[in-house]
Design a protein around this motif. Structure first.
Motif, PDB file in Angstrom:
ATOM      1  N   ASP A  46       0.646  -1.163   0.085  1.00 25.19           N
ATOM      2  CA  ASP A  46      -0.463  -0.132  -0.135  1.00 25.19           C
ATOM      3  C   ASP A  46       0.745   1.282  -0.007  1.00 25.19           C
ATOM      4  OD1 ASP A  46      -2.827   0.563   0.095  1.00 25.19           O
ATOM      5  OD2 ASP A  46      -2.848   1.074   2.175  1.00 25.19           O
ATOM      6  N   HIS A  48       0.985   5.322  -0.192  1.00 24.72           N
ATOM      7  CA  HIS A  48      -0.246   6.796  -0.502  1.00 24.72           C
ATOM      8  C   HIS A  48       0.474   7.358  -0.551  1.00 24.72           C
ATOM      9  CE1 HIS A  48      -3.298   3.951  -0.010  1.00 24.72           C
ATOM     10  NE2 HIS A  48      -3.801   3.759   0.897  1.00 24.72           N
ATOM     11  N   HIS A  81      -1.691   6.230   6.430  1.00 25.65           N
ATOM     12  CA  HIS A  81      -0.539   5.056   7.345  1.00 25.65           C
ATOM     13  C   HIS A  81      -0.368   4.763   5.871  1.00 25.65           C
ATOM     14  CE1 HIS A  81      -4.803   4.110   4.826  1.00 25.65           C
ATOM     15  NE2 HIS A  81      -4.130   2.700   4.851  1.00 25.65           N
ATOM     16  N   ASP A 113      -8.359   5.258  -3.878  1.00 23.24           N
ATOM     17  CA  ASP A 113      -8.022   4.357  -2.759  1.00 23.24           C
ATOM     18  C   ASP A 113      -7.875   2.845  -3.815  1.00 23.24           C
ATOM     19  OD1 ASP A 113      -6.608   3.374  -0.877  1.00 23.24           O
ATOM     20  OD2 ASP A 113      -8.547   3.073   0.674  1.00 23.24           O
TER      21      ASP A 113
END
Ligand code: VGL
Ligand code: ZN
Length: 203
Positions: A46, A48, A81, A113
């Motif tokens: 992940d 971001h 996060h 997302d």
């Protein structure tokens, strides 16, 4: 050809991290033991940008874990996060990467997302994972890692929809909530995804 997808085994999803999944660290030895049983191993992160729209902090007046609609899609608002390059975005240092041939990163679009390792949540853009697996001759995909009810779930669902034979290595995952894990499992079983235990692969 079989492939193991190691989903988001990053410090922010582990105890002490920004979005910790309870007991997530317990699966570390399982993720390492599974790897030699597969022809190909791929990991995901992940990843971001700061200020990502999945963060509650990017929506003043909204609460953590609130469900909103954003860009026409349902969006749960998470704590900040897995910010690109941050310590929390790093894979757990104990994860054996020797056999990991590629790392796919997702959630990089600041507005959208991406729970699945294959597509963003709007299915607008592919990460390239499907084409990569196909080019490598993969027919069977096993999914393990975090979190069982988000990124593991949506990755397994998309893998099945992409035509792969799919199994979730159940005891090599941990989830955020029992309710959403049960719903995810029911949906995946209905799509023909199998649930297996690590012992079935090691035996
Ligand atoms: C995840 C929530 C937000 C996951 C990623 O890896 O399951 N969950 N971003
Ligand atoms: Zn995320």
């Amino acid at each position: 050809m079989t492939a193991l997808l190691l989903i988001d085994f990053q410090l922010d999803f582990l105890p002490g991290g920004a979005l910790a999944v309870g007991g997530g660290d317990a699966i570390l030895p399982l993720l390492n033991d599974l790897q030699p049983r597969f022809d190909l191993v791929v990991a995901t992160q992940d990843w971001h940008p700061a200020g990502h729209r999945s963060f509650a902090s990017a929506h003043p007046g909204r609460a953590l874990f609130e469900d909103i609609t954003w860009q026409g899609l349902p969006q749960r608002l998470w704590p900040d996060h897995c910010v690109q390059g941050s310590a929390g975005a790093a894979l757990h240092p104990g994860l054996n990467l020797n056999r990991v041939e590629a790392i796919f990163r997702k959630g990089t679009d600041p507005e959208l997302d991406s729970y699945s390792a294959f597509f963003d949540n709007g299915h607008r853009r592919a990460t390239g994972l499907s084409a990569y697996l196909r080019a490598r001759g993969v027919s069977d995909v096993a999914v393990a890692g975090l979190a069982a009810d988000y990124c593991v779930y949506f990755t397994a669902k998309d893998a099945r929809a992409e035509g792969f034979a799919v199994s979730v290595v159940e005891d090599a995952t941990r989830g955020i909530s029992p309710e959403s894990m049960a719903a995810a499992q029911a949906d995946l079983l209905g799509q023909g995804v199998r649930f297996q235990q690590v012992s079935e692969w090691l035996g």
